[in-house]
Enzyme design. Structure first.
Site, short mmCIF file in Angstrom:
data_model
loop_
_atom_site.label_atom_id
_atom_site.label_comp_id
_atom_site.label_asym_id
_atom_site.label_seq_id
_atom_site.Cartn_x
_atom_site.Cartn_y
_atom_site.Cartn_z
N THR A 139 8.49 -4.08 -7.83
CA THR A 139 8.21 -2.63 -8.00
C THR A 139 9.57 -1.94 -8.19
O THR A 139 10.09 -1.92 -9.29
CB THR A 139 7.44 -2.04 -6.80
OG1 THR A 139 8.15 -2.31 -5.59
CG2 THR A 139 6.05 -2.60 -6.72
N LYS A 177 9.45 -10.06 -3.04
CA LYS A 177 9.75 -8.74 -3.62
C LYS A 177 9.93 -7.76 -2.49
O LYS A 177 9.39 -7.94 -1.39
CB LYS A 177 8.65 -8.30 -4.58
CG LYS A 177 7.31 -7.97 -3.98
CD LYS A 177 7.18 -6.62 -3.37
CE LYS A 177 7.62 -5.53 -4.32
NZ LYS A 177 7.50 -4.21 -3.62
N THR A 234 7.83 -9.62 5.22
CA THR A 234 8.40 -8.59 4.36
C THR A 234 7.31 -8.04 3.47
O THR A 234 6.15 -8.38 3.60
CB THR A 234 9.52 -9.15 3.48
OG1 THR A 234 10.12 -8.06 2.79
CG2 THR A 234 8.97 -10.12 2.45
N GLU A 273 17.10 -0.37 -1.51
CA GLU A 273 17.24 0.78 -2.39
C GLU A 273 18.58 1.47 -2.18
O GLU A 273 18.89 1.93 -1.08
CB GLU A 273 16.07 1.74 -2.16
CG GLU A 273 14.79 1.20 -2.79
CD GLU A 273 13.55 2.02 -2.48
OE1 GLU A 273 12.56 1.87 -3.20
OE2 GLU A 273 13.59 2.81 -1.51
N ASN A 299 14.26 7.81 -3.92
CA ASN A 299 13.07 8.20 -3.15
C ASN A 299 12.78 9.69 -3.13
O ASN A 299 11.73 10.10 -2.66
CB ASN A 299 13.21 7.69 -1.72
CG ASN A 299 13.07 6.20 -1.66
OD1 ASN A 299 12.04 5.67 -2.03
ND2 ASN A 299 14.12 5.51 -1.25
N SER A 334 6.22 10.06 -7.12
CA SER A 334 5.58 8.75 -7.32
C SER A 334 4.10 8.93 -7.62
O SER A 334 3.54 9.99 -7.41
CB SER A 334 5.76 7.91 -6.08
OG SER A 334 5.17 8.54 -4.98
#
Lengths: 410, 410
Positions: free
Chosen positions: B158, B184, B195, B282, B405, B410
């Site tokens: 993603t 991922k 995770t 991120e 973010n 989103s």
């Protein structure tokens, strides 16, 4: 370091009236900052009742330990606060420094060392040179006056962008009493018994034990209900001093109905100051009120509210004016408290975005976007599993927070 | 959304060998992304033993519930993973979607619905239209091949900036077996049992219960020891499949000495993948290893390590290359575990910055600054109160995290 004033700062600062029995002086002692006051002395001409709550950190600062030790005496004649150095994690030197400071202040004011209370805020781990203070206390005690509340609020600032002040009045048996308060704090704010530093003075006459009970009763819904960055300080200190300078007759029990209005004014004042701290949260562009209802207990509601308030994904979404309720679901889920996904409902302002475990069929994205543009955003989450309720205040997480905390070497 | 590859990305991707008994296909099903594969089907030609650990979130995704329900059977014939939509908080529609997907996959592969496992990652709260998948499974099952591991790792991404792959070999009774894994994850990473998504396949022949025990034994020190942003996902899924395709004789107990080398290789592979997730955190510019020793217990050490790893003040200081050990003290203090300020010692790399509750008298700021410039930073804290030890991996907190973010809807 960013020095612009927070966009959420109040338009004007409260003007605090004189309170009989307390005088204030501030000076620039050159602790860390240039050309800025960094030392504040508050003198109580007669012993004031004192109450306090402090950080729950396992690594508290030396002044916090000093205050805790003196609190049992219940009486204060002096409060000394410096900014620029927290005197935290300074080992034996830190303790020596608090002893020397208290001795010098006691000599200047003419009281016992046990009647002196200390607080320090600023860099952690640097030795605080108490010999800088000692010579100035005599002069400060002499020139201290009743009208220096704004100066006091400024002298205790660190990364704060504005001074925080508030005042209230209440009646005891029909006699007016005043409550003045100041606070500081901007980062490292997730108080867990108190905020970074806040001091409240009243001219009411209240016994220490009663004052302590009132303070404890109100701290949960006020200072302990705010978080800027989830980082609990080593130095959190909230103290209340009652000089007894008014004409009101004494209060000896927190439960005394005669103290009801005073207690309410105290809670209101604490809430005012706590919100001022959040409004000055490092990098904040929005004030966020998070209300959780329908939890299994008030404690569970508080944990869920705090999980939402401390989530970097929720906070960055708010900064981006994104009604990203999926991140609220995530934060509810990770809190570890009882929640049933299929009963969960979420509102941004008055717009219900989710209900019964999925997106609200009537969800109007344009209306939610409108809410997100505001300076003050209310988020409500109903868990649908009980009657527990809690409210927490926080701010968003912006690039300015990273700039303030990552782009300089402290 | 930032699309630059993480500066901490590996220089080359591991080349994963074929594993007997498993075939893979990926397609662009148009779930959310344009021109990108977003659907992966893994086919096990004969029933593979399966083990899994999942998010502890109280609001888990529909696929997580589907996997939990099927895990009891212990056998897998198909794994279906999509990116772009998490199928989380989608209510009854979400459950219907998992049922339809499993039915279609089972029909294509020729197995029972209870042998199909599902995982979804992406946006929370959007209904996932399963009818997009159903028509393509037949074709995918037919064209699936043994050499598509890199495609698989890409299809499940993603906000990841690179695909995460690792491979290991081990011997059982002298016979070589292979373990391949993909993962991922980039944000919403604070796994609490697993995770975001990771899938491991081996050609060893291991009974489900034994596989589950080994997985649980290793997850604490690997996937559960990483955190990017403290935000635990609704979708965390870690599964291991054992096809039995190798010549090695079966393993029926986790404690079997014949499984020792396999178990070690499994742990090593899990650690490799977990670190790859943190390296793609991120906005990350630095990989941070936090070791806490001398705690009252391993659990206490873990909580202190996590408190440091999740502190925004610590993470922003690291981004600013600031050896700000005062913030480490703060994070130790707020963790709530037993700590004695005056026994605390802190290292950045091999530079001791604090000892015995104050700054190390031999502290060399230039050497500490040198450490902070590195891509990989080791922080060690000794609490001095016991023998508990833990290690956690995290990354720094930069403006890029806020951009990723906060700057997009989103």
């Amino acid at each position: 370091m960013a020095t612009d004033i927070s966009p959420l700062a109040p338009k004007t600062y409260a003007e605090l009236p004189a309170i009989k029995g307390v005088r204030i002086e501030t000076v620039a002692a050159g602790i860390k900052y240039r050309d800025r006051t960094d030392l504040m002395l508050m003198v109580f001409d007669r012993p004031a009742s004192v109450a306090g709550v402090f950080t729950t950190s396992k690594c508290p600062s030396a002044p916090v330990e000093q205050c805790r030790a003196n609190l049992g005496g219940g009486k204060a004649r002096a409060l000394v606060v410096n900014s620029g150095n927290a005197n935290a994690f300074t080992g034996k030197k830190g303790r020596v420094s608090t002893v020397l400071t208290a001795q010098a202040a006691a000599a200047a004011v003419g009281c016992g060392e046990g009647e002196v209370f200390l607080a320090s805020t600023g860099v952690i781990g640097e030795p605080l040179e108490a010999d800088k203070f000692a010579p100035v206390f005599d002069r400060m005690a002499g020139s201290a006056s009743k009208d220096k509340w704004l100066d006091a609020a400024r002298a205790i600032m660190t990364t704060d962008t504005y001074p925080k002040l508030a005042t209230r009045t209440a009646r005891i048996d029909g006699v007016a009493v005043t409550l003045n308060g100041i606070a500081k704090g901007s980062g490292m704010i997730a108080p867990d018994m108190a905020t970074m530093l806040s001091f409240i003075v009243t001219d009411a006459d209240i016994e220490p034990a009663a004052l302590q009970l009132m303070l404890k009763r109100h701290v949960g819904s006020t200072f302990n209900a705010v978080t800027v960055d989830s980082d609990t300080s080593t130095s959190d200190t909230l103290m209340v001093f009652a000089t007894g300078g008014s004409e009101a007759r004494p209060i000896s029990a927190a439960g005394d109905p005669r103290a009801r209005e005073f207690s309410k004014a105290l809670a209101d004042l604490m809430q005012d100051l706590a919100i001022q701290v959040v409004r000055d949260g490092e990098g904040a562009s929005k004030l966020v009120e998070i209300t959780v209802t329908g939890a299994a207990s008030a404690r569970a509601a508080g944990r869920v509210a705090r999980s939402i308030a401390n989530s970097p994904l929720v906070k960055t979404a708010i900064a981006g004016e994104d009604a990203n309720w999926g991140r609220i679901v995530m934060a509810v889920g990770k809190a570890g408290e009882k929640a049933e996904r299929d009963r969960l409902a979420i509102w941004f302002g008055d717009v219900r975005v989710a209900a019964d475990g999925e997106r609200d069929p009537d969800y109007d994205e344009a209306r939610a976007a409108e809410v997100m543009k505001r300076d003050e955003i209310a988020i409500r989450v109903d868990l649908g599993v009980g009657r527990g309720k809690a409210r927490v205040y926080t701010c968003d997480l912006t690039k300015a927070y990273i700039e303030i905390n990552g782009d300089y070497r402290s």
